[in-house]
Design a protein around this motif. Sequence first.
Motif, PDB file in Angstrom:
ATOM      1  N   ASP A  11      55.884 102.415  30.112  1.00 19.89           N
ATOM      2  CA  ASP A  11      56.361 100.643  30.377  1.00 19.89           C
ATOM      3  C   ASP A  11      56.450 100.890  28.347  1.00 19.89           C
ATOM      4  O   ASP A  11      55.618 101.637  27.903  1.00 19.89           O
ATOM      5  N   PHE A  12      58.010 100.122  27.404  1.00 19.04           N
ATOM      6  CA  PHE A  12      57.696  99.724  25.521  1.00 19.04           C
ATOM      7  C   PHE A  12      56.941  98.361  25.874  1.00 19.04           C
ATOM      8  O   PHE A  12      57.595  97.467  26.568  1.00 19.04           O
ATOM      9  N   THR A  13      55.983  98.306  24.502  1.00 17.67           N
ATOM     10  CA  THR A  13      56.055  97.066  24.464  1.00 17.67           C
ATOM     11  C   THR A  13      56.532  96.838  22.993  1.00 17.67           C
ATOM     12  O   THR A  13      55.526  97.794  21.732  1.00 17.67           O
ATOM     13  N   GLY A  14      56.772  95.683  22.270  1.00 16.30           N
ATOM     14  CA  GLY A  14      56.885  96.093  20.445  1.00 16.30           C
ATOM     15  C   GLY A  14      57.737  94.912  19.976  1.00 16.30           C
ATOM     16  O   GLY A  14      58.589  94.136  20.789  1.00 16.30           O
ATOM     17  N   THR A  15      58.645  95.103  18.783  1.00 16.57           N
ATOM     18  CA  THR A  15      59.677  94.368  18.399  1.00 16.57           C
ATOM     19  C   THR A  15      61.463  94.857  19.114  1.00 16.57           C
ATOM     20  O   THR A  15      61.098  96.121  19.460  1.00 16.57           O
ATOM     21  N   ILE A  16      61.608  93.547  19.174  1.00 13.36           N
ATOM     22  CA  ILE A  16      63.520  94.354  19.921  1.00 13.36           C
ATOM     23  C   ILE A  16      64.104  95.575  18.394  1.00 13.36           C
ATOM     24  O   ILE A  16      64.192  96.219  18.986  1.00 13.36           O
ATOM     25  N   HIS A  17      63.776  95.353  17.120  1.00 18.36           N
ATOM     26  CA  HIS A  17      63.582  96.196  16.270  1.00 18.36           C
ATOM     27  C   HIS A  17      63.398  97.565  16.196  1.00 18.36           C
ATOM     28  O   HIS A  17      63.862  98.190  16.127  1.00 18.36           O
TER      29      HIS A  17
ATOM     30  N   ASP B 200      60.774  88.242  24.615  1.00 21.02           N
ATOM     31  CA  ASP B 200      60.194  86.960  24.916  1.00 21.02           C
ATOM     32  C   ASP B 200      60.685  86.720  23.833  1.00 21.02           C
ATOM     33  O   ASP B 200      61.629  86.909  22.591  1.00 21.02           O
ATOM     34  N   GLU B 201      60.717  85.039  23.809  1.00 17.77           N
ATOM     35  CA  GLU B 201      61.131  84.347  22.084  1.00 17.77           C
ATOM     36  C   GLU B 201      62.598  84.591  21.803  1.00 17.77           C
ATOM     37  O   GLU B 201      63.119  85.167  21.042  1.00 17.77           O
ATOM     38  N   GLY B 202      63.354  84.077  23.385  1.00 18.45           N
ATOM     39  CA  GLY B 202      64.667  85.074  23.101  1.00 18.45           C
ATOM     40  C   GLY B 202      65.400  83.548  22.418  1.00 18.45           C
ATOM     41  O   GLY B 202      66.605  84.312  21.325  1.00 18.45           O
ATOM     42  N   SER B 203      65.397  83.278  21.850  1.00 14.96           N
ATOM     43  CA  SER B 203      66.076  81.889  21.324  1.00 14.96           C
ATOM     44  C   SER B 203      65.999  82.160  19.916  1.00 14.96           C
ATOM     45  O   SER B 203      66.867  82.513  19.091  1.00 14.96           O
ATOM     46  N   MET B 204      65.122  83.184  19.035  1.00 10.99           N
ATOM     47  CA  MET B 204      64.794  83.582  18.249  1.00 10.99           C
ATOM     48  C   MET B 204      65.938  85.143  18.414  1.00 10.99           C
ATOM     49  O   MET B 204      66.414  85.607  16.854  1.00 10.99           O
ATOM     50  N   VAL B 205      66.624  85.203  18.916  1.00 11.82           N
ATOM     51  CA  VAL B 205      67.983  86.651  18.615  1.00 11.82           C
ATOM     52  C   VAL B 205      69.039  86.671  18.163  1.00 11.82           C
ATOM     53  O   VAL B 205      69.720  85.182  18.860  1.00 11.82           O
ATOM     54  N   ASP B 206      69.565  86.924  16.992  1.00 12.22           N
ATOM     55  CA  ASP B 206      70.793  86.911  16.456  1.00 12.22           C
ATOM     56  C   ASP B 206      72.250  87.109  16.642  1.00 12.22           C
ATOM     57  O   ASP B 206      71.812  87.990  18.430  1.00 12.22           O
ATOM     58  N   GLU B 207      73.172  86.498  16.443  1.00 12.27           N
ATOM     59  CA  GLU B 207      74.084  87.538  18.189  1.00 12.27           C
ATOM     60  C   GLU B 207      74.407  88.426  17.705  1.00 12.27           C
ATOM     61  O   GLU B 207      74.673  89.126  18.436  1.00 12.27           O
ATOM     62  N   THR B 208      74.031  89.563  15.976  1.00 11.99           N
ATOM     63  CA  THR B 208      73.742  90.724  15.932  1.00 11.99           C
ATOM     64  C   THR B 208      73.136  91.763  16.945  1.00 11.99           C
ATOM     65  O   THR B 208      73.715  92.645  17.404  1.00 11.99           O
ATOM     66  N   ILE B 209      72.009  91.175  16.983  1.00 12.41           N
ATOM     67  CA  ILE B 209      71.123  91.684  16.996  1.00 12.41           C
ATOM     68  C   ILE B 209      71.899  91.629  18.825  1.00 12.41           C
ATOM     69  O   ILE B 209      71.400  93.291  19.869  1.00 12.41           O
TER      70      ILE B 209
END
Length: 390
Positions: free
Chosen positions: A88-94, A125-134
Amino acid sequence: MLQFVMEISADKIKVLALLQQWFIEKKQPFITLGGYAGTGKTTLLALFRKELFQKFPKLHVAFCSYTGKAARVLEEKLKIAGSIYPKDFTGTIHSLIYSPIVNKNEEIIGWELKPKISYDLIIIDEGSMVDETIWHDLLGYKIPIIAAGDHGQLPPINGKFNLLQKPQQILATIHRQMAENPIIQVSILARESGTIPIKKFGNHVEKFPLHDNESQEILNDLLETVDSETLVLCGYNKTRIRLNQHIRALHGIESPTPISGDKVICLRNNHEKGIYNGMIGIITSIEASDEAWYYAEIALDGLAKPFKGLIFQAQFNSPTPINFTGNRRQTIKGDLFDFGYALTVHKAQGSEAKRVILIEEKFSQMTPELWKRWLYTAVTRASEELYILG
């Protein structure tokens, strides 16, 4: 396993079954999950991962968050639950979907979307932070996505895109043990009434009158001990500037301009450099490049290598992000940062700290609903200690 499932709330059992059905049928590319503080979103996701492992032991799951701090908190909770498996992976979306472009001096000069990622499921997690481009880039992999987050928080400050505006599934029942947590009790007051009385709710969870002399002394004592595990939050940018200046002075920083060791916050997305609005970092080196720009190296939360580049001098202690003014053309050749010891609540979305110091400030144009979201977002940034002045 059945006994554990039966001990959780009815809404969790229902949502767990729906998530399993959604993943097996794969009729929709993604599903959104909202849940207030204390409803056990992470517990549910951890249980869901265990269920998947039993049915599909070779499944690879990527757990990720928008910020590095949120990703570390998520990883810690999953480890405690025993819900992370070897591949499994854990980290930032970036870090999950972008690769650095490096020059001959091993400096990162840009980022590019990875052509492929080898996971069977992405859980955000914290999905509301994701912008449209990402979000568009994530969908491009054609991998099922669960986007979870707290739908009671403020909407994103920039743009109209809000992934969790209307979650498809919602957790509303506060876990029995969490209901006894004084921070959760305060969050319920904020969310439901928008009013938090002046009182002590528990050890290290208290509200003081803002203009009381004794309260001012308490605030000063708290600000003297601001560290990496503290968030200082307010409403107005003018308050943020005063707090930043005061905290720097309390910590013995005499220079009015940024220096090595200063805590800063990024104020504008730069997808090419992989930096985003709200990222917190520490300046590791800084020097004047010309009359308008500094050249700085900044260790940013969530990035393996430091940011290196030009940052705009005039942005520091500016009451308005220059990104949103008529002077935007001046800032094209570099990036925007400001001192980050104190933040507005909008900028603190996605962040969490053991201790939060909150100055309650209500904007005159705020609707009652928006005020509740502002206050709720602020108090739920705290995990252990919460001090409110208002």
